[in-house]
Design an enzyme around this catalytic site. Sequence first.
Site, PDB file in Angstrom:
ATOM      1  N   CYS A   1      -2.128   4.817 -28.584  1.00  0.00           N
ATOM      2  CA  CYS A   1      -1.108   5.402 -27.879  1.00  0.00           C
ATOM      3  C   CYS A   1       0.100   4.277 -27.850  1.00  0.00           C
ATOM      4  CB  CYS A   1      -1.542   5.435 -26.234  1.00  0.00           C
ATOM      5  SG  CYS A   1      -3.005   6.345 -26.111  1.00  0.00           S
ATOM      6  N   ASP A   2      -0.251   3.047 -27.696  1.00  0.00           N
ATOM      7  CA  ASP A   2       0.783   2.049 -27.537  1.00  0.00           C
ATOM      8  C   ASP A   2       1.023   0.840 -28.569  1.00  0.00           C
ATOM      9  OD1 ASP A   2       1.226   3.487 -25.155  1.00  0.00           O
ATOM     10  OD2 ASP A   2      -0.116   2.183 -24.190  1.00  0.00           O
TER      11      ASP A   2
ATOM     12  N   CYS B   1      -4.791   1.622 -24.494  1.00  0.00           N
ATOM     13  CA  CYS B   1      -5.027   2.741 -25.654  1.00  0.00           C
ATOM     14  C   CYS B   1      -4.232   2.025 -26.825  1.00  0.00           C
ATOM     15  CB  CYS B   1      -4.646   4.207 -25.229  1.00  0.00           C
ATOM     16  SG  CYS B   1      -4.689   5.410 -26.550  1.00  0.00           S
TER      17      CYS B   1
END
Length: 330
Positions: free
Chosen positions: A140-141, A137
Site C-alpha cells: 500500500c505505502d 502494508c
Amino acid sequence: MNPTKHCRLLILGSGPAGYTAAVYAARANLNPTLITGLEKGGQLTTTTDVDNWPGDVEGLQGPALMERMEEHAKRFNTDIIFDHITQVNLTVRPFQLIGDSKTQYTCDALIIATGASARYLGLPSEQAFMGKGVSACATCDGFFYKNQKVAVIGGGNTAVEEALYLSNIASHVTVVHRRDKFRSEKILSDKLLKKAESDNVTILWNSTLSEVLGDETGVTGIRLHNEKDNTTQDIPISGLFIAIGHTPNTAIFEGQLKMHNGYLDVKSGTQGGATATSIPGVFAAGDVGDHVYRQAVTSAGSGCMAALDAEKYLDALEQSRINQATGVSA
C-alpha cells in the site's frame, strides 16, 4: 424489551468490501442494512495517502475515500447503522445478531465484511507516527519511500515478503527480527538472505524495536535493543513497516462458521457462489476471507461478488417460499 430490526440482507462492516456490497445490493433492490462496526471505514481510516485506487490519478486520503464510499452507499438508500455486533446465532432462520445498542437484528442473508486488524507492537511512539512513516502494508505505502531507507519489523512470511518487495523500491531495507532465524517459509527466507549478502538488505537478528524516532515531518529513525548483548543502536530511516501479521475480525463466528487460522473459509473458484461460507445464506467479503492480497481494491471486488451471490441466494429463497405457498414443487 429490546428493539428488533429485520432485513432481507444485513452487511457487517464499513470498509471497501462492506460499502461496495451495499451499493450493489441496494441497486438490486435488496434494501440492505449495513452495520458499521466500531471502526467506521475500517483500516483505510488510518491510512493517509492512497495512491493505488484505480481512477484517482492524483491519489487521495484514506478517510476521504471511505467517506465517498459511504455517500455512494447512501445514495441508493442503504440503511447505515452505527453499531457493533457482539452476539451471533447462525443456527436459526432468520439469522439473529445482537449489537452494543442491544438491538436484535434478524436477516435472511448475511454478508460478513468485518475485515482484519493489523497487529502492532503497542509502543506509544509507534502510535504517534501511525500514517506519518509507520505502516502495516508495504504494497500500500511502499511507493512513497522510493529510494529512501526503510525498516521492516518481523520474521514471518509477511515480514520477509514485505522486505523483498521493498528492496525493489527503497534504497535500503533493514529487517529487524527478535530471533536468530526467520519463521517464514524456507524459500522466502533463502531469497532474502541471499539479497542480504550482496544487495540493499541488512538483517539485524536478536533485536527488538524500543522506540520510533521522528519529528513534525514524520519518522526519522528507530531505536533498537539487542536482546543478546543488551546494546542499543539508532538507525536513520524514513519509513517503518510493522509486519507481525493480521488478526481477522471473526471471533464472534467461531464454532459456527468454518475457518482457517481465523479467516473464514469461502467456496472460491469460478463456478459462482465464490463468497459463500459453510452456512448457506452467509457470505464473506474482504479481509475476513483473504490473508494474501488484503488490498482495498480486492476487498471492494469481493464485496461486489458477495452482493451478487446474496442476490442469487435471496431470489432462490423467495421462489422457494412462493412454491411452498402455492403448492408448486421445485
